[in-house]
Structure formats: structure tokens, C-alpha cells
Scaffold this active site. Structure first.
Site, mmCIF file in Angstrom:
data_model
loop_
_atom_site.group_PDB
_atom_site.id
_atom_site.type_symbol
_atom_site.label_atom_id
_atom_site.label_comp_id
_atom_site.label_asym_id
_atom_site.label_seq_id
_atom_site.Cartn_x
_atom_site.Cartn_y
_atom_site.Cartn_z
ATOM 1 N N ASN A 8 1.154 -1.094 -0.052
ATOM 2 C CA ASN A 8 0.066 0.218 0.083
ATOM 3 C C ASN A 8 0.447 1.508 0.373
ATOM 4 O OD1 ASN A 8 -1.648 1.845 0.591
ATOM 5 N ND2 ASN A 8 -2.313 1.418 2.550
ATOM 6 N N LYS A 10 -0.121 4.406 -0.482
ATOM 7 C CA LYS A 10 -0.540 5.041 0.559
ATOM 8 C C LYS A 10 -0.719 6.570 -0.587
ATOM 9 C CE LYS A 10 -0.251 3.534 4.496
ATOM 10 N NZ LYS A 10 -0.342 3.638 6.005
ATOM 11 N N HIS A 91 -9.807 1.448 4.520
ATOM 12 C CA HIS A 91 -8.233 1.291 5.357
ATOM 13 C C HIS A 91 -8.303 2.445 6.478
ATOM 14 C CE1 HIS A 91 -4.190 3.142 6.001
ATOM 15 N NE2 HIS A 91 -3.891 1.705 5.267
ATOM 16 N N GLU A 93 -6.814 4.955 7.820
ATOM 17 C CA GLU A 93 -6.299 6.341 7.636
ATOM 18 C C GLU A 93 -7.813 7.584 6.891
ATOM 19 O OE1 GLU A 93 -2.570 5.590 5.122
ATOM 20 O OE2 GLU A 93 -2.500 5.501 7.027
ATOM 21 N N GLU A 161 -6.110 -4.353 10.454
ATOM 22 C CA GLU A 161 -4.939 -3.940 10.966
ATOM 23 C C GLU A 161 -4.843 -2.931 11.582
ATOM 24 O OE1 GLU A 161 -2.381 -2.420 6.884
ATOM 25 O OE2 GLU A 161 -4.523 -1.026 7.119
ATOM 26 N N GLY A 167 1.381 2.379 10.386
ATOM 27 C CA GLY A 167 3.437 3.120 10.708
ATOM 28 C C GLY A 167 3.982 3.852 11.700
ATOM 29 N N SER A 206 2.913 -2.354 10.151
ATOM 30 C CA SER A 206 4.329 -2.723 10.584
ATOM 31 C C SER A 206 5.297 -3.680 10.572
ATOM 32 C CB SER A 206 4.725 -2.219 11.942
ATOM 33 O OG SER A 206 3.853 -0.941 12.262
HETATM 34 P P1 PGA Z 1 3.009 0.383 7.472
HETATM 35 O O1 PGA Z 1 0.917 0.764 6.818
HETATM 36 O O2 PGA Z 1 2.944 -0.945 6.793
HETATM 37 O O3 PGA Z 1 3.508 1.724 7.177
HETATM 38 O O4 PGA Z 1 2.206 0.357 9.122
HETATM 39 C C1 PGA Z 1 0.492 -0.320 6.696
HETATM 40 C C2 PGA Z 1 -1.047 0.003 6.109
HETATM 41 O O5 PGA Z 1 -1.238 1.006 6.846
HETATM 42 O O6 PGA Z 1 -1.682 -0.429 5.562
#
Ligand code: PGA
Length: 247
Positions: A8, A10, A91, A93, A161, A167, A206
Site C-alpha cells: 500500500n 498510500k 483503510h 486512514e 490492521e 506506521g 508495521s
Molecule cells: P505500515 O502501514 O506498514 O506503514 O504500518 C500499513 C497500512 O497502513 O496498510
């Protein structure tokens, strides 16, 4: 079931950054049994498909309508025309920053599946919800509210998640991952019957080269959704290989 490793990107990337995918595609040839996809920003879907038609390219969101007066939105059919074969919906976010509700996520998932896209529905608890002991109940409710009520369940993928792991460099214990994946599996079977036993449940938050193998080794972890570590082939390729090593 083949493990699915999804990047992903982003809101990162550029035409030049698509060069990272060259090594990813090369690694795929050596990792049979691992299914790889990369979800890029909308503007990079067509260029990525042009560069690597053999790689599954996807999007990170879609609208549920086919077309309309929805400034700034992109429909599932538009994603398909651009060459996308998979899409992430719900997601955290987007649930947080764009105030998306589970019922909107469900509409998106239904529309994406109807358009022929494999569809990753994301669920996960916040730190406060985990601290209160509510993580499982919250995630079960998100699953029940977000997964499609109709459409081909074979196109559906879940991603667990934890919001607090995204992150941050922090991950749940392997026991917590196992416990949550078992709860999601039970919820899927309760809602979808035997179809629910065949849906892949990815872990995200992560995932790095250093922890991918142990996370992918947890029972019922069907793959990984990888944010930061998917941007560079030097990080993403070892995660793809970890999928094979556990396969
Ligand atoms: P990350 O993000 O691996 O940077 O923690 C995962 C995600 O948001 O899908």
C-alpha cells in the site's frame, strides 16, 4: 491457499518510483505460491500496469457509484479501465481522515466486487479500544458492518490492521494476532457460512523484513498488507520471500 502480499503505497510514489517494481517482479518469479499486489495512487495505476502487466496493480479506495456528481472520486469501473485488479476499502486512514463509516465501506466493497475487483476490506481497533479490552468486539462489529451483503465472496479479502500499529513500528504479539484472526474467521463464517472459511485474512501494521516471517507464520494469517516497507524493493522483496518461506 497462496499467501497474498499487498503493498500500500498510500500517498507516495511517482513515475520514477515505479522502477522499484522491477525488482519486485523479478522476485515474484522466484516465489511461486506467493501472490503479490501493489496498490498505488490513482495516477500511477495505468503507468504501473504499462510497465509491468504481469503484476497485480490496485487502488487504495473507490466510490460505490459507477458515475455521478462526485467531485474528486473514482468509480470501480474507472479503476478497472485503468488496469487495476484489486482495491483496498475502509483503510483506517480513510475511516479517520475522511470519516468513512462501515456502511459506506460495505457499499464500496459491494460495488468493487461487482466491477470485478478483488477487494480488501480493512478493520482494526484503536489503542484506546485495545486498552479497554474491547479490541475483539470492535473488530467483530467492523467486520459485520463492512463486508458486502451481496456479491462474490471469493473476491473478498479481509485485512486486520490495528490502528495503533500502522506506521508506528509497533505490532501486536503473535498471540494477539492469532486471537484476532480467529475471531475474524469466526465472524466471517457466522455471516457467510462456509464461504467465510475461504476468505484470506491479511495482517497489516508495521510489517517489516525483520518481523514478516513470524507474523506470516501465525495461524490463519493469509498474507500481509504492507505500507512503508512496500515503497522500496529492498524492504518489500524480503517480505514477499517470507511469504514463500512459510508457505
Ligand atoms: P505500515 O502501514 O506498514 O506503514 O504500518 C500499513 C497500512 O497502513 O496498510
Amino acid at each position: 491457499m497462496a499467501r497474498l502480499i499487498v503493498g500500500n503505497w498510500k500517498m507516495h510514489g511517482s513515475i520514477a518510483a515505479l522502477a522499484e517494481l522491477d525488482e519486485v517482479v523479478a522476485a515474484m518469479a522466484e516465489t511461486p505460491g506467493v501472490d503479490v499486489a501493489v496498490c498505488v495512487p490513482f495516477t500511477l495505476i495505468a503507468p504501473a500496469v504499462m510497465r509491468h502487466p504481469e503484476l497485480t496493480i490496485g487502488a487504495q479506495d473507490c466510490h460505490w457509484l459507477a458515475e455521478g456528481s462526485n467531485t474528486g472520486c473514482v468509480s470501480p469501473a474507472m479503476l478497472v479501465e485503468a488496469g487495476a485488479r484489486i482495491v483496498i476499502v475502509g483503510h483506517s486512514e480513510r475511516r479517520t481522515d475522511n470519516h468513512e463509516t462501515s456502511s459506506e465501506v460495505r457499499l464500496k466493497a459491494e460495488a468493487a466486487i461487482a466491477a470485478g475487483l478483488r477487494t480488501i476490506v480493512c478493520v482494526g481497533e484503536t489503542q484506546a479500544e485495545r486498552d479497554r479490552g474491547d479490541a475483539i468486539a470492535v473488530v467483530e462489529a467492523m467486520v459485520a458492518g463492512s463486508i458486502p451483503a451481496k456479491g462474490d465472496a471469493r473476491q473478498l479479502i479481509l485485512a486486520y490492521e490495528p490502528v495503533w500499529a500502522i506506521g508506528t513500528g509497533r505490532t501486536p504479539t503473535l498471540g494477539e494476532v492469532a486471537e484476532m484472526h480467529a475471531a475474524i474467521r469466526a465472524a466471517l463464517i457466522a455471516i457467510l457460512g462456509s464461504e467465510g472459511s475461504r476468505i484470506a485474512i491479511l495482517y497489516g501494521g508495521s510489517v517489516k523484513p525483520a518481523n514478516a516471517e513470524e507474523l506470516l507464520g501465525v495461524p490463519d494469517v493469509g498474507g500481509a498488507l504492507v505500507g512503508g516497507a512496500s515503497l522500496k524493493a529492498k524492504d518489500f522483496v524480503p517480505i514477499i520471500r517470507a511469504g514463500r518461506d512459510n508457505g
